[in-house]
Design a protein around this motif. Sequence first.
Motif, mmCIF file in Angstrom:
data_model
loop_
_atom_site.group_PDB
_atom_site.id
_atom_site.type_symbol
_atom_site.label_atom_id
_atom_site.label_comp_id
_atom_site.label_asym_id
_atom_site.label_seq_id
_atom_site.Cartn_x
_atom_site.Cartn_y
_atom_site.Cartn_z
ATOM 1 N N UNK A 1 0.922 -1.076 0.010
ATOM 2 C CA UNK A 1 -0.049 -0.070 -0.220
ATOM 3 C C UNK A 1 0.819 1.197 0.117
ATOM 4 N N UNK A 2 0.517 2.128 1.001
ATOM 5 C CA UNK A 2 1.497 3.142 1.154
ATOM 6 C C UNK A 2 2.918 3.093 1.934
ATOM 7 N N UNK A 3 2.919 1.781 2.371
ATOM 8 C CA UNK A 3 4.235 1.570 3.123
ATOM 9 C C UNK A 3 5.315 0.979 2.160
ATOM 10 N N UNK A 4 6.606 1.373 2.658
ATOM 11 C CA UNK A 4 7.662 0.847 1.953
ATOM 12 C C UNK A 4 8.373 -0.106 2.630
ATOM 13 N N UNK A 5 8.867 -1.359 1.873
ATOM 14 C CA UNK A 5 9.577 -2.247 2.628
ATOM 15 C C UNK A 5 10.826 -2.824 1.529
ATOM 16 N N UNK A 6 11.725 -3.301 2.373
ATOM 17 C CA UNK A 6 13.008 -3.765 1.662
ATOM 18 C C UNK A 6 13.116 -5.183 2.401
ATOM 19 N N UNK A 7 13.548 -6.109 1.344
ATOM 20 C CA UNK A 7 13.825 -7.620 1.507
ATOM 21 C C UNK A 7 15.445 -7.218 1.924
ATOM 22 N N UNK B 1 -4.188 0.399 3.993
ATOM 23 C CA UNK B 1 -5.484 0.499 3.154
ATOM 24 C C UNK B 1 -5.896 -0.738 2.905
ATOM 25 N N UNK B 2 -6.140 -1.152 1.729
ATOM 26 C CA UNK B 2 -6.739 -2.219 1.271
ATOM 27 C C UNK B 2 -5.573 -3.480 1.035
ATOM 28 N N UNK C 1 -4.323 -18.196 1.958
ATOM 29 C CA UNK C 1 -3.533 -17.573 0.916
ATOM 30 C C UNK C 1 -4.062 -17.569 -0.220
ATOM 31 N N UNK C 2 -4.334 -18.904 -0.768
ATOM 32 C CA UNK C 2 -5.020 -18.993 -2.097
ATOM 33 C C UNK C 2 -6.156 -18.056 -2.411
ATOM 34 N N UNK C 3 -7.208 -18.556 -1.644
ATOM 35 C CA UNK C 3 -8.544 -18.097 -1.552
ATOM 36 C C UNK C 3 -8.545 -16.523 -1.761
ATOM 37 N N UNK C 4 -7.829 -16.028 -0.889
ATOM 38 C CA UNK C 4 -7.684 -14.340 -0.818
ATOM 39 C C UNK C 4 -6.564 -13.766 -1.656
ATOM 40 N N UNK C 5 -5.865 -14.653 -2.360
ATOM 41 C CA UNK C 5 -4.686 -14.108 -2.995
ATOM 42 C C UNK C 5 -3.595 -13.156 -2.183
ATOM 43 N N UNK C 6 -3.501 -13.593 -0.918
ATOM 44 C CA UNK C 6 -2.689 -13.122 0.286
ATOM 45 C C UNK C 6 -1.489 -13.063 -0.368
#
Length: 313
Positions: free
Chosen positions: A49-55, A231-232, A276-281
């Motif tokens: 969403x609006x957050x930023x992340x780094x692996x 957000x969503x 995960x599969x049902x919600x495309x998480x």
Amino acid sequence: MNAQARLAAASLVLTLFGAACSPGADKAAEPASASALAASRDVHAFRIGALEAVALRDGVISLPNTEADSPWSDTAAATTLLTASGLPGDVISLSVQPLLVRDGDRLVLIDTGAGGRMGTQNQLVTSLRAAGADPTRVTDVLISHAHGDHVGGLVGADGSLTFPGAVVHISAPEWDYMKAGAAQAGEAALLAAVTPRVRPFAAGAQVTPSIKSVALDGHTPGHTGYEVVSGTDRLLYIGDAMHSSVISVQRPEWVNGWDTDSAAGIATRQGMLERGASQSLRIYAPHFPFPGLGRFQRRDDGFVWVPETAAQP
């Protein structure tokens, strides 16, 4: 990922985390140039969403696929699964990649890697600096569980705290488990160093404004995942609920010898795959191939892991 995409991701990292470097930091702590970051194999920037992340790459654990070393007892069947996916069948390779999230004014690190133990390469601090983040500016460390490849990076080789300004968040049952096992595991010094910084939480607690803890039972008594929501959009950090992107996903019913509660571990894997599969998480798996980002999909009568982004060449 092509060169243009890598450069864009690198620029994103610098924009987001450059402010985390201390003004007086030495040259090693300065953010790398975007072109240098684009070529790095150790960082992968993305958005939730609006957050930023780094692996952040810490290293790789490589184990022989033998009865003595593999957590899955049927090594022949494991070999068949691995080779069918185009992987070597004689070795279990598990990537180690903590996750960095900018949550408002908080710089959050989820798990800390192995700190060079367990045959790993101790790359976390280097990866952090490549992302423009000074370890001293990390405000929160979220621990999934107390195994060495997740807490080993809490302290350096000299025993000092790697993230001295951070509060260390860990579920209350897992903190009890960590304290009880520290002496036996030779981790008394690590425990003593981190104890003043630890803030245990109850299952399901909101740990930071955008990150909520999720009990993922089975691996250890207080094993915890983290759901990051903006957000969503949401992402689930699954810790060691799963280890192999092939075996754990395609054969969730197999007993994992590293789980303290096998039945609970199996139920957690099966439930996570269904949801995960049902919600495309969106999933972040710290032991799947770098960067560990993707989704579960139904295929035939089971599931497969579909990476969101291939590892950089």
